[in-house]
Design a protein around this motif. Structure first.
Motif, PDB file in Angstrom:
ATOM      1  N   CYS A  15       0.852  -1.184   0.000  1.00 55.73           N
ATOM      2  CA  CYS A  15       0.000   0.000   0.000  1.00 55.73           C
ATOM      3  C   CYS A  15       0.898   1.248   0.000  1.00 55.73           C
ATOM      4  O   CYS A  15       2.120   1.142  -0.037  1.00 55.73           O
ATOM      5  CB  CYS A  15      -0.944  -0.015   1.196  1.00 55.73           C
ATOM      6  SG  CYS A  15      -2.159  -1.364   1.124  1.00 55.73           S
ATOM      7  N   ALA A  16       0.290   2.425   0.007  1.00 57.54           N
ATOM      8  CA  ALA A  16       1.067   3.668  -0.076  1.00 57.54           C
ATOM      9  C   ALA A  16       1.978   3.828   1.142  1.00 57.54           C
ATOM     10  O   ALA A  16       1.729   3.257   2.212  1.00 57.54           O
ATOM     11  CB  ALA A  16       0.130   4.857  -0.197  1.00 57.54           C
ATOM     12  N   GLY A  17       3.022   4.612   0.961  1.00 57.09           N
ATOM     13  CA  GLY A  17       3.979   4.842   2.032  1.00 57.09           C
ATOM     14  C   GLY A  17       3.745   6.157   2.753  1.00 57.09           C
ATOM     15  O   GLY A  17       2.908   6.973   2.359  1.00 57.09           O
ATOM     16  N   ILE A  18       4.509   6.349   3.810  1.00 62.27           N
ATOM     17  CA  ILE A  18       4.500   7.583   4.592  1.00 62.27           C
ATOM     18  C   ILE A  18       5.911   8.133   4.607  1.00 62.27           C
ATOM     19  O   ILE A  18       6.847   7.467   5.083  1.00 62.27           O
ATOM     20  CB  ILE A  18       4.033   7.342   6.040  1.00 62.27           C
ATOM     21  CG1 ILE A  18       2.615   6.769   6.076  1.00 62.27           C
ATOM     22  CG2 ILE A  18       4.103   8.637   6.850  1.00 62.27           C
ATOM     23  CD1 ILE A  18       2.163   6.375   7.478  1.00 62.27           C
ATOM     24  N   GLU A  54      -0.902  -8.232  -8.202  1.00 64.34           N
ATOM     25  CA  GLU A  54      -2.224  -8.761  -8.541  1.00 64.34           C
ATOM     26  C   GLU A  54      -3.322  -7.708  -8.394  1.00 64.34           C
ATOM     27  O   GLU A  54      -4.330  -7.766  -9.107  1.00 64.34           O
ATOM     28  CB  GLU A  54      -2.567  -9.956  -7.636  1.00 64.34           C
ATOM     29  CG  GLU A  54      -1.535 -11.073  -7.592  1.00 64.34           C
ATOM     30  CD  GLU A  54      -0.430 -10.822  -6.583  1.00 64.34           C
ATOM     31  OE1 GLU A  54       0.656 -11.390  -6.755  1.00 64.34           O
ATOM     32  OE2 GLU A  54      -0.650 -10.049  -5.636  1.00 64.34           O
ATOM     33  N   PHE A  55      -3.137  -6.771  -7.484  1.00 65.23           N
ATOM     34  CA  PHE A  55      -4.179  -5.801  -7.153  1.00 65.23           C
ATOM     35  C   PHE A  55      -3.586  -4.392  -7.129  1.00 65.23           C
ATOM     36  O   PHE A  55      -3.221  -3.872  -6.064  1.00 65.23           O
ATOM     37  CB  PHE A  55      -4.807  -6.144  -5.796  1.00 65.23           C
ATOM     38  CG  PHE A  55      -5.505  -7.476  -5.773  1.00 65.23           C
ATOM     39  CD1 PHE A  55      -6.780  -7.610  -6.290  1.00 65.23           C
ATOM     40  CD2 PHE A  55      -4.856  -8.599  -5.280  1.00 65.23           C
ATOM     41  CE1 PHE A  55      -7.422  -8.836  -6.287  1.00 65.23           C
ATOM     42  CE2 PHE A  55      -5.484  -9.838  -5.274  1.00 65.23           C
ATOM     43  CZ  PHE A  55      -6.785  -9.949  -5.788  1.00 65.23           C
ATOM     44  N   PRO A  56      -3.462  -3.756  -8.291  1.00 64.49           N
ATOM     45  CA  PRO A  56      -2.866  -2.420  -8.354  1.00 64.49           C
ATOM     46  C   PRO A  56      -3.562  -1.378  -7.484  1.00 64.49           C
ATOM     47  O   PRO A  56      -2.944  -0.394  -7.078  1.00 64.49           O
ATOM     48  CB  PRO A  56      -2.967  -2.059  -9.841  1.00 64.49           C
ATOM     49  CG  PRO A  56      -3.058  -3.365 -10.551  1.00 64.49           C
ATOM     50  CD  PRO A  56      -3.795  -4.271  -9.633  1.00 64.49           C
ATOM     51  N   ARG A  57      -4.847  -1.597  -7.178  1.00 61.34           N
ATOM     52  CA  ARG A  57      -5.579  -0.627  -6.346  1.00 61.34           C
ATOM     53  C   ARG A  57      -5.024  -0.543  -4.929  1.00 61.34           C
ATOM     54  O   ARG A  57      -5.370   0.391  -4.197  1.00 61.34           O
ATOM     55  CB  ARG A  57      -7.068  -0.988  -6.304  1.00 61.34           C
ATOM     56  CG  ARG A  57      -7.826  -0.566  -7.545  1.00 61.34           C
ATOM     57  CD  ARG A  57      -9.310  -0.876  -7.412  1.00 61.34           C
ATOM     58  NE  ARG A  57      -9.925  -0.238  -6.253  1.00 61.34           N
ATOM     59  CZ  ARG A  57     -10.353   1.010  -6.214  1.00 61.34           C
ATOM     60  NH1 ARG A  57     -10.224   1.779  -7.287  1.00 61.34           N
ATOM     61  NH2 ARG A  57     -10.919   1.498  -5.127  1.00 61.34           N
ATOM     62  N   ALA A 117     -13.750  -4.623   0.133  1.00 65.25           N
ATOM     63  CA  ALA A 117     -14.502  -3.641  -0.654  1.00 65.25           C
ATOM     64  C   ALA A 117     -13.569  -2.807  -1.532  1.00 65.25           C
ATOM     65  O   ALA A 117     -13.905  -2.465  -2.669  1.00 65.25           O
ATOM     66  CB  ALA A 117     -15.312  -2.731   0.273  1.00 65.25           C
ATOM     67  N   VAL A 118     -12.385  -2.482  -1.018  1.00 64.35           N
ATOM     68  CA  VAL A 118     -11.417  -1.691  -1.790  1.00 64.35           C
ATOM     69  C   VAL A 118     -10.900  -2.490  -2.984  1.00 64.35           C
ATOM     70  O   VAL A 118     -10.817  -1.981  -4.111  1.00 64.35           O
ATOM     71  CB  VAL A 118     -10.244  -1.236  -0.903  1.00 64.35           C
ATOM     72  CG1 VAL A 118      -9.148  -0.584  -1.746  1.00 64.35           C
ATOM     73  CG2 VAL A 118     -10.721  -0.264   0.170  1.00 64.35           C
ATOM     74  N   LEU A 119     -10.552  -3.736  -2.744  1.00 67.55           N
ATOM     75  CA  LEU A 119      -9.864  -4.533  -3.759  1.00 67.55           C
ATOM     76  C   LEU A 119     -10.797  -5.401  -4.591  1.00 67.55           C
ATOM     77  O   LEU A 119     -10.400  -5.909  -5.639  1.00 67.55           O
ATOM     78  CB  LEU A 119      -8.809  -5.431  -3.099  1.00 67.55           C
ATOM     79  CG  LEU A 119      -7.723  -4.727  -2.282  1.00 67.55           C
ATOM     80  CD1 LEU A 119      -6.706  -5.739  -1.787  1.00 67.55           C
ATOM     81  CD2 LEU A 119      -7.051  -3.627  -3.077  1.00 67.55           C
ATOM     82  N   GLY A 120     -12.020  -5.605  -4.098  1.00 70.09           N
ATOM     83  CA  GLY A 120     -12.948  -6.462  -4.820  1.00 70.09           C
ATOM     84  C   GLY A 120     -12.587  -7.932  -4.737  1.00 70.09           C
ATOM     85  O   GLY A 120     -12.872  -8.705  -5.657  1.00 70.09           O
ATOM     86  N   ALA A 224       5.502  -0.391 -13.067  1.00 68.69           N
ATOM     87  CA  ALA A 224       4.582  -0.005 -14.142  1.00 68.69           C
ATOM     88  C   ALA A 224       3.280   0.584 -13.615  1.00 68.69           C
ATOM     89  O   ALA A 224       2.457   1.059 -14.398  1.00 68.69           O
ATOM     90  CB  ALA A 224       4.263  -1.221 -15.018  1.00 68.69           C
ATOM     91  N   ILE A 225       3.085   0.577 -12.300  1.00 64.88           N
ATOM     92  CA  ILE A 225       1.822   1.028 -11.707  1.00 64.88           C
ATOM     93  C   ILE A 225       1.960   2.459 -11.209  1.00 64.88           C
ATOM     94  O   ILE A 225       2.855   2.769 -10.409  1.00 64.88           O
ATOM     95  CB  ILE A 225       1.404   0.100 -10.553  1.00 64.88           C
ATOM     96  CG1 ILE A 225       1.207  -1.341 -11.072  1.00 64.88           C
ATOM     97  CG2 ILE A 225       0.130   0.607  -9.881  1.00 64.88           C
ATOM     98  CD1 ILE A 225       1.076  -2.365  -9.981  1.00 64.88           C
ATOM     99  N   ASP A 226       1.082   3.332 -11.686  1.00 63.91           N
ATOM    100  CA  ASP A 226       1.033   4.716 -11.220  1.00 63.91           C
ATOM    101  C   ASP A 226       0.548   4.708  -9.775  1.00 63.91           C
ATOM    102  O   ASP A 226      -0.597   4.332  -9.495  1.00 63.91           O
ATOM    103  CB  ASP A 226       0.089   5.525 -12.111  1.00 63.91           C
ATOM    104  CG  ASP A 226       0.101   7.016 -11.795  1.00 63.91           C
ATOM    105  OD1 ASP A 226       0.313   7.378 -10.615  1.00 63.91           O
ATOM    106  OD2 ASP A 226      -0.118   7.810 -12.725  1.00 63.91           O
ATOM    107  N   GLN A 227       1.400   5.122  -8.850  1.00 64.88           N
ATOM    108  CA  GLN A 227       1.070   5.046  -7.427  1.00 64.88           C
ATOM    109  C   GLN A 227       0.008   6.065  -7.015  1.00 64.88           C
ATOM    110  O   GLN A 227      -0.602   5.927  -5.948  1.00 64.88           O
ATOM    111  CB  GLN A 227       2.330   5.220  -6.581  1.00 64.88           C
ATOM    112  CG  GLN A 227       3.365   4.136  -6.798  1.00 64.88           C
ATOM    113  CD  GLN A 227       2.882   2.765  -6.384  1.00 64.88           C
ATOM    114  OE1 GLN A 227       2.623   2.517  -5.205  1.00 64.88           O
ATOM    115  NE2 GLN A 227       2.760   1.848  -7.350  1.00 64.88           N
TER     116      GLN A 227
END
Length: 281
Positions: A15-18, A54-57, A117-120, A224-227
């Motif tokens: 997930c995103a960083g701090i 697997e889950f770019p979201r 719910a976020v990742l489906g 390759a994934i836009d964060q």
């Protein structure tokens, strides 16, 4: 002389960083404001770890340290608050990350439902137990012991700013947009090195805290994934393949170096701190 320009903790793997101004550097990675790097992780019902591969979201899950809690945001979702205090009564489940099987604390049904719910997809959120240690492979450390939490391999990923600048120059020359550093998800970014000089460092010394780069970081599809959007593209690996295939890694495309703490575990790193570097040759 190299200088620390970024310190990043990723509380939840993938997930995103701090970004933090200062962090304690433990044998198992960075720690700041009550949170360790890769302290939480998402797994399937069977306990197998999940990532942006697997889950770019997962990139859109944004953590924020709020006093005694970790607050999580995601588009279209209510705030999820995770207490920083460990729950001694949390159920323990066995999870798998690569070849390691680890006892982890399950974070409960509410967190699982939020992430589903976020990742489906059906998943569980787990936390690294404070009474657990995950030793890293000594294959690349010359036998030196090290540890990590839910990071892929080693506790700290280092990238020199000049290395990204070099890649971006090549992308621009090819008529493509430059990329931000977060595509490569480092913990430690330093300025003052030549492009890819980190590949050849024997050590980085921060006043008694000594980091040792041990293994090149083979790049998976995550760059390759836009964060910022969780969407795929553009992918820099074709450009990197043209000059960053590493024979030591069976031809894998590499950028960045995995590091262990060789000396001074528990000391602090801070943005703006100077590092004395030593080359391997």
């Amino acid at each position: 002389m190299a200088t620390v320009t970024e310190l990043v903790i990723y509380p939840i793997k993938s997930c995103a960083g701090i970004e933090v101004e200062e962090a304690q550097c433990g044998i198992d990675g960075l720690f700041a404001q009550g949170v360790h790097d890769r302290e939480w992780m998402l797994v399937t019902r069977e306990g197998l770890f999940l990532t942006q591969r697997e889950f770019p979201r997962m990139a859109l899950v944004t953590p924020r340290i709020a006093g005694d809690a970790l607050d999580l945001d995601a588009p279209g979702m209510p705030l999820l608050r995770l207490p920083l205090a460990h729950d001694a009564g949390a159920p323990t489940i066995t999870v798998q990350i690569w070849d390691d099987h680890i006892a982890a604390a399950d974070c409960g049904d509410a967190a699982a439902a939020w992430f589903a719910a976020v990742l489906g997809t059906d998943c569980r959120l787990v936390r690294f137990r404070p009474d657990t240690q995950r030793a890293t492979s000594t294959k690349w450390t010359g036998g030196a012991p090290a540890a990590t939490r839910f990071a892929d391999a080693y506790p700290i990923l280092l990238i020199g700013q000049a290395s990204l600048d070099d890649l971006n120059a090549k992308l621009v020359n090819a008529g493509r947009a430059s990329l931000p550093m977060n595509r490569f998800r480092p913990n430690l970014v330093v300025d003052g090195l030549d492009a890819f000089e980190e590949d050849f460092l024997a050590s980085l010394d921060a006043g008694g805290l000594m980091l040792r780069p041990v293994k090149p970081c083979a790049r998976c599809p995550i760059p390759a994934i836009d964060q910022a959007t969780g969407s795929i593209g553009p992918d820099p690996l074709d450009i990197l393949q043209s000059y960053r295939a590493n024979p030591r890694m069976d031809g894998a495309v590499c950028m960045g170096m995995n590091c262990i703490v060789a000396q001074g575990a528990g000391r602090r790193l801070r943005v703006g701190q100077e590092l004395e570097t030593t080359l391997r040759f």
